[in-house]
Design a protein around this motif. Sequence first.
Motif, short mmCIF file in Angstrom:
data_model
loop_
_atom_site.label_atom_id
_atom_site.label_comp_id
_atom_site.label_asym_id
_atom_site.label_seq_id
_atom_site.Cartn_x
_atom_site.Cartn_y
_atom_site.Cartn_z
N THR A 85 0.84 -1.20 0.00
CA THR A 85 0.00 0.00 0.00
C THR A 85 0.88 1.25 0.00
O THR A 85 2.01 1.22 0.47
N ASN A 86 0.34 2.32 -0.54
CA ASN A 86 1.03 3.61 -0.52
C ASN A 86 -0.02 4.71 -0.44
O ASN A 86 -1.22 4.46 -0.50
N ASP A 87 0.44 5.95 -0.31
CA ASP A 87 -0.48 7.08 -0.16
C ASP A 87 -1.38 7.26 -1.37
O ASP A 87 -2.55 7.62 -1.23
N GLN A 88 -0.85 7.01 -2.54
CA GLN A 88 -1.64 7.19 -3.76
C GLN A 88 -2.78 6.16 -3.83
O GLN A 88 -3.90 6.51 -4.17
N LEU A 89 -2.50 4.92 -3.48
CA LEU A 89 -3.54 3.89 -3.47
C LEU A 89 -4.62 4.24 -2.45
O LEU A 89 -5.82 4.14 -2.75
N ILE A 90 -4.22 4.69 -1.28
CA ILE A 90 -5.18 5.06 -0.25
C ILE A 90 -6.03 6.24 -0.71
O ILE A 90 -7.25 6.28 -0.48
N ARG A 91 -5.43 7.20 -1.39
CA ARG A 91 -6.18 8.35 -1.90
C ARG A 91 -7.21 7.92 -2.94
O ARG A 91 -8.36 8.36 -2.92
N HIS A 92 -6.82 7.00 -3.84
CA HIS A 92 -7.75 6.50 -4.85
C HIS A 92 -8.90 5.72 -4.20
O HIS A 92 -10.05 5.82 -4.63
N ILE A 93 -8.58 4.95 -3.17
CA ILE A 93 -9.62 4.20 -2.47
C ILE A 93 -10.58 5.16 -1.77
O ILE A 93 -11.80 4.95 -1.80
N SER A 94 -10.07 6.21 -1.18
CA SER A 94 -10.93 7.21 -0.54
C SER A 94 -11.88 7.85 -1.54
O SER A 94 -13.07 8.03 -1.25
N GLU A 95 -11.36 8.18 -2.72
CA GLU A 95 -12.20 8.79 -3.75
C GLU A 95 -13.27 7.81 -4.24
O GLU A 95 -14.42 8.20 -4.45
#
Length: 96
Positions: free
Chosen positions: A28-38
Amino acid sequence: MLSGKQKRYLRGLAHSLQPIFQVGKGGTNDQLIRHISEALERRELIKVSVLNNNLDDPREIAEELAAGAGAELVQLIGRTIILYKESTEYKQIELP
């Protein structure tokens, strides 16, 4: 915090969903977490699959994704994670 009845209801809704994100060997990374949040803001309920080439514990990955996205972990079956977060703009799911 979701009750058992609410989790059971969400599991039923998620049964027919296909995973829209995959966690590979990079983890996991920050970009994946951001996409999941969106995606959670738009859909409220999503599935994430952990690929076989990822050697991390799926439970740890699920908890990290849920915490990072501010979501609830509905279920973890094998390497499939179900996440829920109530949407502010696109509310579709009414919990019992």
